[in-house]
Design an enzyme around this catalytic site. Structure first.
Site, PDB file in Angstrom:
ATOM      1  N   SER A   2       0.806  -1.220   0.000  1.00  0.00           N
ATOM      2  CA  SER A   2       0.000   0.000   0.000  1.00  0.00           C
ATOM      3  C   SER A   2       0.835   1.264   0.000  1.00  0.00           C
ATOM      4  CB  SER A   2      -0.907   0.002   1.232  1.00  0.00           C
ATOM      5  OG  SER A   2      -0.106   0.100   2.413  1.00  0.00           O
ATOM      6  N   GLY A   3       2.155   1.130   0.185  1.00  0.00           N
ATOM      7  CA  GLY A   3       2.989   2.307   0.341  1.00  0.00           C
ATOM      8  C   GLY A   3       3.225   2.661   1.787  1.00  0.00           C
ATOM      9  N   MET A  26      -2.709  -1.997  -5.270  1.00  0.00           N
ATOM     10  CA  MET A  26      -4.076  -2.000  -5.779  1.00  0.00           C
ATOM     11  C   MET A  26      -4.548  -0.559  -5.960  1.00  0.00           C
ATOM     12  SD  MET A  26      -6.010  -5.035  -3.653  1.00  0.00           S
ATOM     13  CE  MET A  26      -6.251  -3.910  -2.271  1.00  0.00           C
ATOM     14  N   CYS A  92     -13.885  -4.302   1.946  1.00  0.00           N
ATOM     15  CA  CYS A  92     -12.729  -4.227   1.052  1.00  0.00           C
ATOM     16  C   CYS A  92     -11.876  -5.481   1.191  1.00  0.00           C
ATOM     17  CB  CYS A  92     -11.904  -2.984   1.340  1.00  0.00           C
ATOM     18  SG  CYS A  92     -10.461  -2.798   0.244  1.00  0.00           S
ATOM     19  N   CYS A 189      -8.909   5.487   2.331  1.00  0.00           N
ATOM     20  CA  CYS A 189      -8.096   6.345   1.478  1.00  0.00           C
ATOM     21  C   CYS A 189      -8.928   7.182   0.533  1.00  0.00           C
ATOM     22  CB  CYS A 189      -7.080   5.517   0.688  1.00  0.00           C
ATOM     23  SG  CYS A 189      -6.028   6.527  -0.385  1.00  0.00           S
TER      24      CYS A 189
END
Length: 358
Positions: A2-3, A26, A92, A189
């Site tokens: 995800s970073g 993603m 999710c 996010c």
């Protein structure tokens, strides 16, 4: 990847274990409508790519925007339109990370999907798997995995589940990872730095109604729409409290006249505390709980596990495979259980599954 630092260290742990690892970001949402604030997806991609290069693994961006809109954003908006409080983080995980993305991974020759969740996975001799709370109880994220099924659990990997957060930060710093000092992300996010109310205002039309005091029916004011509120909410109701410095709290919603029901916060607030609740859409990580029995549950993320009696409906059993309903009786009354939210079910540290509050 995800970073963030968690998934960065997860990739590093797998690489050091000698596994054939690839990193994937993603891409779920882009701020194309210019209404949802700062979602730093571009920076997250660059951070994830930098870490992948540092640890020597391939990296790619997987575009799942269409699926995310259809399976998570639509679920979120439909829930609020219907007066309930959805949980997009749980959905999710079930629909995207261990749903669409897992299918993509298998199509591209991968055996499993690893994430930076603080959870542990235990594989049994018969090939089945259990999901166990993370070793760092302050960071445990099994609540968000409560709607996964057994097939998804078998394909999941949680490389950092046995690490305390300070140790994870130390590993990242010693390895010189680009994300070592990066702050943990907060919230969903695609909402970014904008409040949920501001996001909903763009997609769900306002339907004003009265703010009514539960018990005596006194009208205290007006609201812009029931979708802006959830059970247990104390701030942002828009009505003053009385001179005894008591705070109003949302205790219910009345669909027929779009009334928002409030009361003074406390054990006597009508509808705020409950000892019994219904759940539906039951999902099980392992075998369904068959028959009435005492287990434990987490009524919301970060709440401690509490004792409850699980009583499945006889006509549909325990609901294997994402169905069924049950009555839940708590040993101690629970506060502000909002319809649409998730009840995670446990046997000690072991995650059994979950259901959705009616």
């Amino acid at each position: 990847m995800s970073g963030g630092v968690d998934s960065s260290v997860a990739a590093l742990v797998l690489k050091r274990a000698g596994l054939d690892v690839s990193g994937a970001y993603m891409k779920n949402w882009i701020n194309e409508d210019n209404v949802i604030g700062d979602c730093p997806w571009q920076q997250d991609i660059e951070d994830a790519r930098a870490v992948a290069e540092q640890i020597g693994i391939p990296f790619r961006v997987v575009n799942l925007m269409e699926e995310y809109r259809g399976r998570v954003v639509a679920y979120l908006l439909d829930g609020y339109k219907n007066g309930i409080t959805p949980n997009p983080d749980v959905m999710c995980n079930r629909e995207i990370k261990f749903g669409v993305f897992l299918a993509w991974a298998r199509e591209h020759g991968f055996d499993a999907v690893a994430t930076g969740h603080y959870a542990r996975r235990v594989e049994h001799a018969d090939g089945s798997c259990s999901i166990i709370e993370g070793a760092d109880k302050n960071k445990d994220q099994t609540y968000f995995l409560a709607m996964l099924g057994q097939e998804q659990a078998r394909a999941a990997r949680f490389p950092i589940g046995g690490l305390p957060k300070p140790e994870l930060r130390r590993i990242a710093a010693e390895a010189g990872l680009a994300t070592a000092a990066k702050k943990d992300s907060q919230g969903i996010c695609f909402i970014g730095q904008v409040r949920m109310q501001d996001f909903l205002r763009q997609y769900v039309p306002d339907e004003p109604g009265p703010v009514v005091r539960a018990g005596d029916g006194r009208v205290l004011g007006a609201h812009r729409g029931l979708h802006y509120y959830t059970i247990g909410q104390r701030k942002g109701i828009g009505i003053p409290s009385n001179t005894d410095f008591k705070n109003y709290v949302v205790v219910g919603k009345r669909a027929e006249d779009r009334a928002l029901l409030v009361a003074f916060d406390g054990p006597e607030a009508p509808g705020l505390f409950t000892s019994e609740v219904r759940v539906h859409s039951l999902s099980w990580v392992e075998k369904p709980v068959a028959g009435s029995r005492w287990i434990e549950g987490r009524v919301r993320y970060r709440d401690p596990r509490v004792a409850l009696e699980f009583i499945p409906d006889e006509e549909n059993g325990a609901g294997e495979g994402g169905g069924g309903s049950a009555t839940i009786r708590f040993r101690e009354p629970q506060r502000a259980l909002a319809p649409g939210q998730i009840l995670a079910l446990y046997d000690g540290e072991r995650l059994l599954g979950g259901g959705v509050y009616v």
